[in-house]
Motif scaffolding. Structure first.
Motif, mmCIF file in Angstrom:
data_model
loop_
_atom_site.group_PDB
_atom_site.id
_atom_site.type_symbol
_atom_site.label_atom_id
_atom_site.label_comp_id
_atom_site.label_asym_id
_atom_site.label_seq_id
_atom_site.Cartn_x
_atom_site.Cartn_y
_atom_site.Cartn_z
ATOM 1 N N ALA A 128 63.452 48.841 106.973
ATOM 2 C CA ALA A 128 63.153 48.471 105.586
ATOM 3 C C ALA A 128 64.351 47.861 104.876
ATOM 4 C CB ALA A 128 62.647 49.687 104.819
ATOM 5 N N THR A 139 55.051 52.137 95.935
ATOM 6 C CA THR A 139 55.237 53.090 97.025
ATOM 7 C C THR A 139 54.167 52.883 98.089
ATOM 8 O OG1 THR A 139 56.108 54.707 95.452
ATOM 9 C CG2 THR A 139 55.492 55.527 97.616
ATOM 10 N N TYR A 140 54.577 53.024 99.361
ATOM 11 C CA TYR A 140 53.663 52.901 100.485
ATOM 12 C C TYR A 140 53.643 54.229 101.241
ATOM 13 C CZ TYR A 140 55.227 48.162 99.392
ATOM 14 O OH TYR A 140 55.584 47.009 98.736
ATOM 15 N N HIS A 150 56.504 58.555 103.131
ATOM 16 C CA HIS A 150 56.299 57.428 102.224
ATOM 17 C C HIS A 150 57.595 56.653 102.030
ATOM 18 C CE1 HIS A 150 57.578 60.713 99.490
ATOM 19 N NE2 HIS A 150 58.161 59.742 98.792
ATOM 20 N N CYS A 210 54.405 45.290 101.917
ATOM 21 C CA CYS A 210 55.014 46.301 102.791
ATOM 22 C C CYS A 210 55.502 45.656 104.082
ATOM 23 C CB CYS A 210 54.001 47.393 103.095
ATOM 24 S SG CYS A 210 54.621 48.696 104.175
#
Length: 226
Positions: A128, A139-140, A150, A210
């Protein structure tokens, strides 16, 4: 703090890399560090998540890591708990960087390869980069087998943690092998969606964002975005 590492064999080179390898270069050592990056672990948990490592070898490696100040052992009423000490915590960024470098070397897994769902959290931390979406705050949430974690981005900053997110923009569900295959570029994320190996709920555009944060949309693979 200066840490002296006593080993049966050392490189005996006045070099930072050689000193690092003297401390953590033995086989299995960095994989023990990988497990402890996610928090304190019991001996039985470590041996369960390090398939192929003998119990005597694990005991030897832990003894050396504790002697070097990299790992600390806490005695509790229910047994010993191992955690990274301050010296070991400084390995977080190097280990994540090495993991990110190594994922590009992965191809399709062979039948005898093993994966664990909690490794996916470390993979996400390694891959990331919130600076890819400097103006986004969301947020994912990921469900990888029985592991939930997460990833939160907030205008260029990033936080990854175990557990569910309060209000995720999207939730992804998949298995550990599929997750690693996607990270390795062996399977495109949208191919995984199309074949049902990965499912999601939430905003479709959040999947794209994402994927960009994880660097997946820029990789060559079976499916690419324009």
């Amino acid at each position: 703090m200066t840490t002296t590492v006593r080993r049966e064999r050392q490189y005996r080179q006045y070099c930072g890399l050689a000193a690092a390898l003297d401390a953590v270069g033995e086989r299995w050592t960095l994989l023990i560090v990988r497990e402890l990056l996610l928090g304190p672990r019991r001996y039985t948990e470590l041996i369960a998540d390090l398939p192929g490592m003998g119990t005597n070898l694990l005991a030897d490696r832990l003894k050396k890591l504790c002697a070097a100040g990299i790992v600390e052992r806490e005695d509790t009423v229910s047994g010993h708990v191992y955690r990274l000490g301050p010296v070991g915590e400084r390995l977080r960024e190097p280990v994540l960087a090495l993991s990110k470098w190594g994922v590009a070397l992965l191809g399709e897994p062979s039948a005898d390869m093993i994966t664990r769902p909690h490794w996916a959290l470390l993979a996400v931390q390694a891959m990331a980069d919130a600076s890819r979406l400097p103006d986004v705050t969301e947020t994912y949430e990921f469900h990888v087998d029985d592991e939930t974690f997460h990833l939160a981005i907030d205008r260029g900053t990033l936080t990854a943690a175990r557990g569910p997110a309060p209000e995720p923009a999207m939730c992804i569900r998949t298995d550990a092998t599929t997750f690693v295959r996607i990270g390795a570029g062996a399977l495109g994320p949208f191919e995984a969606l199309a074949t049902g190996k990965l499912t999601f709920t939430g905003e479709p555009d959040a999947v794209l964002r994402c994927s960009r944060v994880l660097g997946l949309v820029e990789r060559p693979g079976p499916v690419q975005l324009d």
